[in-house]
Design an enzyme around this catalytic site. Structure first.
Site, PDB file in Angstrom:
ATOM      1  N   GLU A 173       0.855  -1.304   0.063  1.00 16.88           N
ATOM      2  CA  GLU A 173       0.013   0.184   0.045  1.00 16.88           C
ATOM      3  C   GLU A 173       0.850   1.424  -0.119  1.00 16.88           C
ATOM      4  O   GLU A 173       0.624   2.220   0.805  1.00 16.88           O
ATOM      5  CB  GLU A 173      -0.877   0.083   1.041  1.00 16.88           C
ATOM      6  CG  GLU A 173      -1.984  -1.294   1.163  1.00 16.88           C
ATOM      7  CD  GLU A 173      -3.351  -1.078   2.005  1.00 16.88           C
ATOM      8  OE1 GLU A 173      -3.149  -0.128   2.880  1.00 16.88           O
ATOM      9  OE2 GLU A 173      -3.978  -1.759   1.813  1.00 16.88           O
ATOM     10  N   GLU A 304      -5.057  -8.512  -0.407  1.00 14.27           N
ATOM     11  CA  GLU A 304      -5.758  -8.338   0.912  1.00 14.27           C
ATOM     12  C   GLU A 304      -7.349  -8.365   0.455  1.00 14.27           C
ATOM     13  O   GLU A 304      -7.542  -7.513  -0.529  1.00 14.27           O
ATOM     14  CB  GLU A 304      -5.441  -7.228   1.794  1.00 14.27           C
ATOM     15  CG  GLU A 304      -4.107  -7.262   2.467  1.00 14.27           C
ATOM     16  CD  GLU A 304      -3.645  -5.872   3.169  1.00 14.27           C
ATOM     17  OE1 GLU A 304      -4.523  -5.144   3.566  1.00 14.27           O
ATOM     18  OE2 GLU A 304      -2.469  -5.652   3.109  1.00 14.27           O
TER      19      GLU A 304
HETATM   20  O1  AHR Z   1      -5.219  -5.602   7.029  1.00 12.38           O
HETATM   21  C1  AHR Z   1      -5.228  -4.679   7.802  1.00 12.38           C
HETATM   22  C2  AHR Z   1      -4.549  -3.451   7.060  1.00 12.38           C
HETATM   23  O2  AHR Z   1      -5.400  -2.976   5.686  1.00 12.38           O
HETATM   24  C3  AHR Z   1      -3.272  -3.560   6.142  1.00 12.38           C
HETATM   25  O3  AHR Z   1      -2.236  -3.646   7.238  1.00 12.38           O
HETATM   26  C4  AHR Z   1      -3.158  -2.791   5.285  1.00 12.38           C
HETATM   27  O4  AHR Z   1      -2.296  -3.161   4.196  1.00 12.38           O
HETATM   28  C5  AHR Z   1      -4.524  -2.401   4.958  1.00 12.38           C
HETATM   29  O5  AHR Z   1      -4.789  -1.230   4.856  1.00 12.38           O
END
Ligand code: AHR
Length: 500
Positions: A173, A304
């Site tokens: 990210e 994710e």
């Molecule tokens: O999964 C929780 C968080 O969500 C992670 O650390 C991040 O990559 C995303 O914003």
């Protein structure tokens, strides 16, 4: 009435097992307590890893595990997590609750966990606050077999043999917690950092994952590919093997999120409609990727995904601990069906997160452990891992739910394995209506090998008091006759039927 027509000859791409991957970050009780309790714990463990959790995870065939973050990755300095545990640096976990991170779970422990799970390894490197040297030395430490300072250090720390790093993420990210970068800047950094992710073992090259977009940030996808793309398709191989995408379902939006267990029917449909949005994202980011990589050599890596709600009342909001209901079973079923159907592009996905964080498959409390509805979906869907997608035709599906959040009543994906067994996974998204589906095989009779189901009231979940409110059961509400298979899906259900 819905009809599903299957042609076993209409084969698509392989459903890479990694689509059923997991993610575990140094966040709340995800790793500490949830997985790693230390060798001296009263909780039964092998080399510090909880035996109950590892055994349960083995049953869903975890194919790959991403670690150490998440946002934590771009603040993680790997040397803090090696060597004598008593001497490891204690740091503050700034992202997640400001708690002390004692670094007792580090590189060696991660590889030990993956060894016990029998899964592939996905390490996420630090671009946001780490140096190129640091990243390059980590790769050397983990994978170099010969004589070098890092290989020597690894041996000194008790592991002479190198490990295998299957995937390496170059930052996380980086448009946000990983450095607030603009895409062209990150694209340039990607070029630079990935250069030093050396392949010390050419027979087992590390697959490099470039940090991709948040949700519908198509500009990020386009610009990063533009910045990195003076490479021919051939050169892409080994330069960029994957481009990530992150998407979470927040029923009431990012700010409010919404309760994990207390929701009405409208929010149920809103949530599932947002889960279905994954299809739009995969297709649109995929179209941009197609212009740079028409041969689909770069995998889309959805590293994710999942439902993200307001943390359970009374828990540390920075720990992202949430319950998991039948609604989560549907999010998982819908999302995994989408990934299966786009397996020509989606090569890996990692649910956030494996234990005790967000849409976890396992929750723990002290020595107790429960399996969530999401766990049972992963268990049923494991038969898709490594199978070949079949191009099916599903017709006659009605739209249900309130106008603004209407969804198809049924979603499906179908694959065939090397033994010729066909796995069909079906979801009924309705809160109240049964759905009938007629299933037909174009080239022969159907016989059912196995049928399983997860269903219940939309609010059902497993608690430490009632750990088996939601379980996977044998499914019997079908009949086979000369026309095919007639299935009745109960409301709010995820069903797996295996056919020959
Ligand atoms: O999964 C929780 C968080 O969500 C992670 O650390 C991040 O990559 C995303 O914003």
């Amino acid at each position: 009435m819905a009809k599903l027509v299957i042609n076993r000859e209409a084969v698509g791409a392989e459903i890479q097992p990694e689509i059923y991957g997991h993610f575990s970050e140094h966040l709340g009780r995800g790793i500490y307590e949830g997985i790693y309790v230390g060798e001296d714990s009263d909780i039964p463990n092998v080399n510090g890893m909880r035996t109950d959790v590892v055994e349960a995870l083995k049953k869903i065939h975890v194919p790959v595990l991403r670690w150490p973050g998440g946002c934590f990755a771009d603040e993680y300095h790997w040397k803090d997590g090696i060597g004598d545990k008593a001497k490891r640096k204690k740091i503050v976990n700034t992202h997640w609750g400001g708690v002390v991170e004692d670094n007792s779970f580090g590189t060696h422990e991660f590889f030990e966990l993956c060894r016990q799970l029998g899964c592939k390894t996905y390490i996420n490197g630090n671009v946001g606050s780490g140096t190129v040297q640091e990243m390059s030395e980590w790769v050397e430490y983990m994978t170099f077999e010969g004589v070098s300072p890092m290989a020597e250090l690894r041996a000194k720390n008790g592991h002479k043999e190198p490990w295998k790093v299957d995937y390496f993420g170059v930052g996380n990210e980086n448009w946000g917690c990983g450095g607030n970068m603009r895409p062209s800047y990150y694209g340039d950094l990607y070029r630079r950092y990935q250069t030093y992710v050396r392949n010390y073992d050419p027979k087992n090259p590390i697959k490099k994952i470039c940090g991709g977009a948040n949700v519908d940030d198509y500009h990020w996808t386009k610009t990063v590919l533009e910045t990195t793309h003076d490479h021919t398709p051939e050169q892409f191989h080994g330069f960029m093997d994957g481009l990530s995408l992150h998407y979470y379902v927040h029923p009431e939006g990012w700010d409010i999120k919404g309760s994990a267990t207390d929701f009405d029917e409208e929010v149920w449909y809103k949530t599932l409609s947002k889960a279905l949005y994954m299809q739009t994202l995969v297709e649109r980011h995929g179209m941009i990727m197609d212009t740079y990589d028409p041969e689909k050599k770069i995998g889309m890596i959805v590293d994710e995904w999942g439902g993200w709600y307001t943390a359970e009342p009374g828990t540390n909001p920075g720990f992202l601990y949430q319950q998991n209901t039948i609604r989560d079973a549907l999010i998982a079923g819908i999302t995994l069906n989408i990934f299966n159907k786009h397996c020509d592009r989606v090569k890996m996905a990692n649910i956030a997160q494996m234990v005790n964080v967000l849409q976890a498959v396992i929750l723990t409390e002290g020595e107790k452990m429960i399996l969530t509805p999401t766990y049972h979906v992963f268990h049923m869907y494991r038969h898709h891992q490594g199978a070949t997608l079949l191009d099916t035709k599903l017709t006659g599906v009605s739209e249900i739910g309130p106008e603004e959040w209407s969804v198809p009543a049924i979603t499906e994906s179908t694959s065939i394995d090397s033994e010729g067994v066909i796995t069909v996974t079906l979801n009924n998204l309705s809160t109240t209506q049964k759905e009938n589906v007629d299933v037909e095989l174009v080239d022969g009779d159907i016989s059912v090998v196995e049928a399983r189901i997860v269903s219940g009231d939309i609010h059902d979940y497993n608690s430490f008091e009632q750990p088996e409110q939601v379980v996977e059961k044998e499914y019997t509400d079908y009949k086979v006759d000369a026309e095919g298979l007639h299935v009745i899906l109960p409301p709010a259900s995820v069903v797996e039927i295996r056919l020959k």
